[in-house]
Design a protein around this motif. Structure first.
Motif, PDB file in Angstrom:
ATOM      1  N   ALA A 138      38.147  55.886  49.249  1.00  0.00           N
ATOM      2  CA  ALA A 138      38.846  55.410  50.311  1.00  0.00           C
ATOM      3  C   ALA A 138      38.332  53.988  50.823  1.00  0.00           C
ATOM      4  CB  ALA A 138      38.862  56.391  51.502  1.00  0.00           C
ATOM      5  N   THR A 139      37.064  53.844  50.492  1.00  0.00           N
ATOM      6  CA  THR A 139      36.325  52.632  50.915  1.00  0.00           C
ATOM      7  C   THR A 139      36.447  51.487  49.746  1.00  0.00           C
ATOM      8  OG1 THR A 139      34.291  53.358  49.950  1.00  0.00           O
ATOM      9  CG2 THR A 139      34.678  53.816  52.355  1.00  0.00           C
ATOM     10  N   SER A 140      36.864  51.908  48.666  1.00  0.00           N
ATOM     11  CA  SER A 140      36.927  50.934  47.426  1.00  0.00           C
ATOM     12  C   SER A 140      37.856  50.034  47.505  1.00  0.00           C
ATOM     13  CB  SER A 140      36.710  51.576  46.186  1.00  0.00           C
ATOM     14  OG  SER A 140      37.926  52.465  45.895  1.00  0.00           O
ATOM     15  N   ASN A 141      39.114  50.553  47.894  1.00  0.00           N
ATOM     16  CA  ASN A 141      40.309  49.638  47.861  1.00  0.00           C
ATOM     17  C   ASN A 141      40.186  48.281  48.795  1.00  0.00           C
ATOM     18  OD1 ASN A 141      41.586  50.941  45.616  1.00  0.00           O
ATOM     19  ND2 ASN A 141      42.628  52.206  46.992  1.00  0.00           N
ATOM     20  N   THR A 195      29.887  27.910  44.668  1.00  0.00           N
ATOM     21  CA  THR A 195      29.190  28.809  43.623  1.00  0.00           C
ATOM     22  C   THR A 195      28.569  29.896  44.484  1.00  0.00           C
ATOM     23  OG1 THR A 195      27.274  27.320  43.503  1.00  0.00           O
ATOM     24  CG2 THR A 195      29.101  27.033  41.762  1.00  0.00           C
ATOM     25  N   ALA A 196      28.599  30.036  45.754  1.00  0.00           N
ATOM     26  CA  ALA A 196      28.009  31.123  46.450  1.00  0.00           C
ATOM     27  C   ALA A 196      28.451  32.411  45.950  1.00  0.00           C
ATOM     28  CB  ALA A 196      28.156  30.778  48.059  1.00  0.00           C
ATOM     29  N   ALA A 197      27.525  33.328  45.915  1.00  0.00           N
ATOM     30  CA  ALA A 197      27.835  34.527  45.307  1.00  0.00           C
ATOM     31  C   ALA A 197      27.853  35.619  46.587  1.00  0.00           C
ATOM     32  CB  ALA A 197      26.666  35.044  44.320  1.00  0.00           C
ATOM     33  N   TRP A 198      28.519  36.558  46.410  1.00  0.00           N
ATOM     34  CA  TRP A 198      28.823  37.494  47.289  1.00  0.00           C
ATOM     35  C   TRP A 198      28.737  38.809  46.454  1.00  0.00           C
ATOM     36  CZ3 TRP A 198      31.841  37.720  52.478  1.00  0.00           C
ATOM     37  CH2 TRP A 198      31.614  36.275  53.237  1.00  0.00           C
ATOM     38  N   CYS A 199      28.140  39.764  47.189  1.00  0.00           N
ATOM     39  CA  CYS A 199      27.725  40.977  46.596  1.00  0.00           C
ATOM     40  C   CYS A 199      28.335  42.002  47.447  1.00  0.00           C
ATOM     41  CB  CYS A 199      26.235  41.286  46.382  1.00  0.00           C
ATOM     42  SG  CYS A 199      25.727  42.507  45.544  1.00  0.00           S
ATOM     43  N   PHE A 200      29.078  43.169  46.699  1.00  0.00           N
ATOM     44  CA  PHE A 200      29.540  44.194  47.203  1.00  0.00           C
ATOM     45  C   PHE A 200      28.719  45.424  46.915  1.00  0.00           C
ATOM     46  CE2 PHE A 200      32.625  40.910  48.042  1.00  0.00           C
ATOM     47  CZ  PHE A 200      33.284  41.143  49.136  1.00  0.00           C
ATOM     48  N   PHE A 201      28.582  46.283  47.534  1.00  0.00           N
ATOM     49  CA  PHE A 201      28.248  47.553  47.121  1.00  0.00           C
ATOM     50  C   PHE A 201      29.269  48.554  47.395  1.00  0.00           C
ATOM     51  CE2 PHE A 201      25.093  51.291  48.007  1.00  0.00           C
ATOM     52  CZ  PHE A 201      25.172  51.730  46.697  1.00  0.00           C
ATOM     53  N   HIS A 202      29.665  49.151  46.191  1.00  0.00           N
ATOM     54  CA  HIS A 202      30.769  50.227  46.319  1.00  0.00           C
ATOM     55  C   HIS A 202      30.097  51.692  46.093  1.00  0.00           C
ATOM     56  CE1 HIS A 202      33.496  52.806  43.976  1.00  0.00           C
ATOM     57  NE2 HIS A 202      34.348  52.442  44.736  1.00  0.00           N
ATOM     58  N   TYR A 203      30.458  52.311  47.347  1.00  0.00           N
ATOM     59  CA  TYR A 203      30.113  53.765  47.180  1.00  0.00           C
ATOM     60  C   TYR A 203      31.050  54.469  46.352  1.00  0.00           C
ATOM     61  CZ  TYR A 203      26.605  57.077  49.515  1.00  0.00           C
ATOM     62  OH  TYR A 203      25.493  57.787  49.488  1.00  0.00           O
ATOM     63  N   HIS A 204      30.674  56.009  46.227  1.00  0.00           N
ATOM     64  CA  HIS A 204      31.513  56.710  45.348  1.00  0.00           C
ATOM     65  C   HIS A 204      32.926  57.042  45.919  1.00  0.00           C
ATOM     66  CE1 HIS A 204      29.246  59.440  47.746  1.00  0.00           C
ATOM     67  NE2 HIS A 204      29.994  60.567  47.970  1.00  0.00           N
ATOM     68  N   PHE A 205      33.130  56.845  47.195  1.00  0.00           N
ATOM     69  CA  PHE A 205      34.387  57.469  47.661  1.00  0.00           C
ATOM     70  C   PHE A 205      35.319  56.306  47.621  1.00  0.00           C
ATOM     71  CE2 PHE A 205      31.003  59.322  50.704  1.00  0.00           C
ATOM     72  CZ  PHE A 205      31.364  60.823  50.205  1.00  0.00           C
ATOM     73  N   ASN A 240      32.788  57.910  40.238  1.00  0.00           N
ATOM     74  CA  ASN A 240      33.999  57.085  40.682  1.00  0.00           C
ATOM     75  C   ASN A 240      33.813  55.696  40.842  1.00  0.00           C
ATOM     76  OD1 ASN A 240      35.928  59.225  41.095  1.00  0.00           O
ATOM     77  ND2 ASN A 240      35.416  59.430  43.558  1.00  0.00           N
ATOM     78  N   SER A 241      33.515  55.266  39.724  1.00  0.00           N
ATOM     79  CA  SER A 241      33.158  53.821  39.343  1.00  0.00           C
ATOM     80  C   SER A 241      34.517  52.817  39.595  1.00  0.00           C
ATOM     81  CB  SER A 241      32.260  53.309  38.174  1.00  0.00           C
ATOM     82  OG  SER A 241      32.983  53.961  36.953  1.00  0.00           O
ATOM     83  N   PRO A 242      34.646  51.866  39.974  1.00  0.00           N
ATOM     84  CA  PRO A 242      35.812  51.143  39.787  1.00  0.00           C
ATOM     85  C   PRO A 242      36.228  50.710  38.476  1.00  0.00           C
ATOM     86  CG  PRO A 242      34.203  49.593  40.754  1.00  0.00           C
ATOM     87  CD  PRO A 242      33.634  51.066  40.426  1.00  0.00           C
ATOM     88  N   ASN A 243      37.551  50.471  38.108  1.00  0.00           N
ATOM     89  CA  ASN A 243      38.090  50.185  36.924  1.00  0.00           C
ATOM     90  C   ASN A 243      37.903  48.834  36.641  1.00  0.00           C
ATOM     91  OD1 ASN A 243      39.542  49.771  34.456  1.00  0.00           O
ATOM     92  ND2 ASN A 243      41.145  50.830  35.253  1.00  0.00           N
TER      93      ASN A 243
END
Length: 118
Positions: free
Chosen positions: A24-27, A12-22, A51-54
């Motif tokens: 190229a880094t999101s995929n 149940t450990a949670a991992w958090c990702f911070f997605h910036y607006h580019f 540019n938020s993810p879908n």
């Protein structure tokens, strides 16, 4: 009769990702998040409004949007995007506030960010 070892319950450990607006880094980040989710981790994606993810492509994740301080007009956005320093400064308070709220709700095992917040 020999007892069979029970399967370990899903972590149940949670991992958090911070997605910036580019994009190229999101995929790569979303691919890593998907692998970790398959391994049993709960995934939360914090992202800027621009540019938020879908979300519909990743229904298994929790998404939290934060303000990026960009103007709503597409014509004005270009000059702001060319100034990464502006984006770094404008996201600090919304990001730290969001992360603090998230940490109140549940422990976060890891935060992954490709961004530079100075």
């Amino acid at each position: 009769m020999k007892e069979m070892p029970q399967k370990q319950s899903q972590t149940t450990a949670a991992w958090c990702f911070f997605h910036y607006h580019f994009k190229a880094t999101s995929n790569p980040m979303l691919q890593l998040a998907n692998i970790l989710h398959i391994k049993g981790f709960k995934i939360t994606i914090i992202h800027t409004e621009f540019n938020s993810p879908n979300r519909s492509n990743y229904p298994q994740f929790t998404f939290i949007s934060i303000s990026d301080g960009l103007p709503k007009s597409k014509d004005e956005i270009t000059c702001f995007l060319n100034n990464g320093n502006f984006m770094n400064k404008s996201c600090i308070d919304p990001f730290t506030g969001c992360l603090a709220k998230l940490l109140e709700e549940e422990p976060v095992a890891c935060l992954i960010s490709i961004n530079t917040l100075t």
